[in-house]
Design an enzyme around this catalytic site. Structure first.
Site, short mmCIF file in Angstrom:
data_model
loop_
_atom_site.label_atom_id
_atom_site.label_comp_id
_atom_site.label_asym_id
_atom_site.label_seq_id
_atom_site.Cartn_x
_atom_site.Cartn_y
_atom_site.Cartn_z
N HIS A 1 1.10 -1.31 -0.36
CA HIS A 1 0.06 0.15 -0.16
C HIS A 1 0.89 1.63 0.61
O HIS A 1 1.95 0.56 0.31
CB HIS A 1 -0.71 0.53 1.01
N ASP B 1 3.43 -4.34 7.70
CA ASP B 1 2.40 -4.01 7.85
C ASP B 1 0.81 -4.61 7.85
O ASP B 1 0.51 -5.65 6.85
CB ASP B 1 2.28 -3.24 6.51
N GLN C 1 -4.39 -5.53 7.15
CA GLN C 1 -4.47 -5.88 6.30
C GLN C 1 -5.12 -7.35 6.56
O GLN C 1 -5.54 -8.45 6.73
CB GLN C 1 -4.78 -6.64 4.43
N LYS D 1 -9.99 -0.82 10.65
CA LYS D 1 -10.34 -1.69 9.74
C LYS D 1 -10.90 -3.17 10.67
O LYS D 1 -10.66 -4.13 9.54
CB LYS D 1 -8.66 -1.87 9.13
N CYS E 1 -4.95 2.09 -3.89
CA CYS E 1 -3.83 2.91 -2.78
C CYS E 1 -2.25 2.19 -3.13
O CYS E 1 -1.83 1.72 -2.29
CB CYS E 1 -3.84 2.65 -1.75
C1 LIG Z 1 -2.26 -3.14 3.49
C2 LIG Z 1 -2.33 -1.49 4.07
N1 LIG Z 1 -1.61 -1.07 4.65
C3 LIG Z 1 -1.66 0.71 5.06
C4 LIG Z 1 -3.19 1.06 4.93
C5 LIG Z 1 -3.48 1.96 5.37
O1 LIG Z 1 -4.13 2.53 6.46
P1 LIG Z 1 -4.72 3.54 7.19
O2 LIG Z 1 -5.24 4.82 5.75
O3 LIG Z 1 -5.61 3.58 7.85
O4 LIG Z 1 -3.30 4.62 7.79
C6 LIG Z 1 -4.50 0.03 4.27
C7 LIG Z 1 -4.96 0.78 4.00
O5 LIG Z 1 -6.43 0.10 3.26
C8 LIG Z 1 -3.55 -0.97 3.41
O6 LIG Z 1 -4.63 -1.80 3.42
#
Ligand SMILES: Cc1ncc(COP(=O)(O)O)c(C=O)c1O
Length: 406
Positions: free
Chosen positions: A122, A199, A202, A225, A364
């Protein structure tokens, strides 16, 4: 299927809404989940019965809010297998990663060093490292993916050198849902002397995580999430690493002593929580994790896996539909697909007329979407409250709108 699925669905007020005259079918859970009544109630309860700024007051309301806030830190710690002081509350995954890149990264990544990310990251786990490398004269190495969207593990291993300072990898991809072998990734990185940030945005809602067992150095996720409100997230870091890290932001709460000449800083986790934290959000996150634990993450995962298999099967009956990635890999409950000659955005917009919410676009993750030569995908993602009826409504809606788009 979860035995009490109707009872579970009934706990989410928004699922009773009608959208464009149809039953609301929410399949955009990888973007954010809906909130059960008890999480909404816990937010209200803080403001109605316990509101006072945390760690500051001598009065009862402040003490009560502080007790609940710190209680929540304990719930998060238990959920991921850490010590409470290793849990830092942030605004979400993005802020957690920026915190690590700006503190640990700025101190330990220098000219000629390397940071490894993967092609499936992401933007939140890509851009902070890219920018850090630009500023420090370091190199960003990007692990390619195999044909089914999994990390190319051999390529990853060959990239690790004594110059590698940080490996930042998603536990599960947000476009394909593919689950990465993080335990092996972490162990290989450690052999090369690098620190690892996972990270888990997900994965935390779908896979039981024990940070000590994984041996990751940092792990990050977002509350929204996993059935908690927006604006609250978590950074886990190993105590000895956090202790040696400089502060991220300066202000109240993170200090020990402030004098005109100089300031000394508080212990972890408070050193990284400058200013008034979102204590109501943190308390509600604790309630969301209680909700998940009471049903059981394993039971939730089984339910979601069953739905994912069912959906993969049902979607494959649609002519010209192609699933993106994950054919031979373990995956979470995320399915990305494209349909020949159909723009993902058009499809998403039209099936919304039938009450079905999916995500469309690059999610993203432009480096991944670009590498696939796509404009974007349609993404359906499932949570604890989804049912086979939701999948029927999705497939029915797609079949209805396809003749308009072809
Ligand atoms: C794998 C991953 N990393 C980071 C993020 C960013 O999360 P946030 O916008 O809640 O900071 C997301 C959000 O979709 C994600 O799916």
């Amino acid at each position: 299927m979860l035995q009490n699925i109707q009872d579970i669905t009934a706990q989410f007020p928004i699922l009773g809404e009608r959208v464009n005259g149809h039953r609301f079918v929410y399949l955009d859970n990888a973007a954010t989940t809906q909130k059960p009544r008890r999480v909404l109630d816990s937010l209200l309860d803080v403001y109605e019965h316990h509101n006072g700024n945390v760690h500051r007051g001598v009065h009862s309301m402040s003490n009560s809010a502080t007790r609940m806030f710190e209680g929540s830190r304990g719930i998060v710690a238990q959920f991921i297998g850490s010590a409470p002081e290793e849990v830092i509350f942030t605004r979400g995954t993005t802020e957690s990663i920026n915190l690590v890149a700006s503190t640990y990264g700025m101190e330990h990544v220098g000219k000629g060093d390397e940071v490894i990310v993967s092609l499936m990251e992401h933007h939140s786990n890509f851009v902070p490292w890219q920018q850090l490398c630009e500023r420090r004269g370091a190199t960003l190495r990007v692990v390619p993916l195999t044909i089914d969207g999994s990390i190319d593990y051999e390529a990853y291993k060959s990239m690790l050198t004594p110059r590698t300072k940080v490996v930042a990898i998603a536990h599960a991809g947000n476009v394909t849902g593919v689950i990465n072998p993080v335990r092996e990734i972490i162990s290989e990185a450690h052999k090369a002397g690098a620190k690892v940030l996972i990270d888990a945005a997900q994965s935390v809602p779908h896979i039981a995580i024990d940070v000590k067992d994984l041996d990751c150095d940092f792990l990050v996720f977002s509350g929204h999430k996993i059935y908690a409100p927006t604006g609250i997230g978590v950074l886990y870091g190993k105590r000895e690493i956090l202790d040696a890290m400089p502060p991220y932001q300066y202000g109240g709460e993170m200090i020990r002593k402030v004098r005109i000449e100089s300031t000394s800083f508080n212990d972890v986790p408070y050193r990284f929580e400058a200013g008034t934290p979102d204590y109501a959000g943190a308390i509600a996150l604790g309630e969301a994790l209680r909700f998940v634990s009471e049903i059981g993450l394993d039971a939730i995962a089984r339910h979601e896996q069953e739905l994912t298999r069912y959906a993969l099967d049902a979607l494959s009956s649609i002519e010209g539909l192609h699933i993106i990635g994950g054919a031979n890999a373990a995956r979470t409950s995320v399915i990305s697909f494209v349909i020949d000659d159909v723009h993902p955005y058009d499809l998403g917009m039209l099936i919304d007329h039938f009450g079905v919410a999916v995500r469309t676009g690059h999610h993203c993750a432009e480096p991944l979407i670009d590498s696939l030569g796509l404009l974007g995908t349609v993404r359906a993602s499932f949570a604890v409250y989804n049912t086979q009826d939701d999948i029927h409504q999705l497939v029915k809606a797609i079949n209805k709108v396809l003749p308009m788009l072809r």
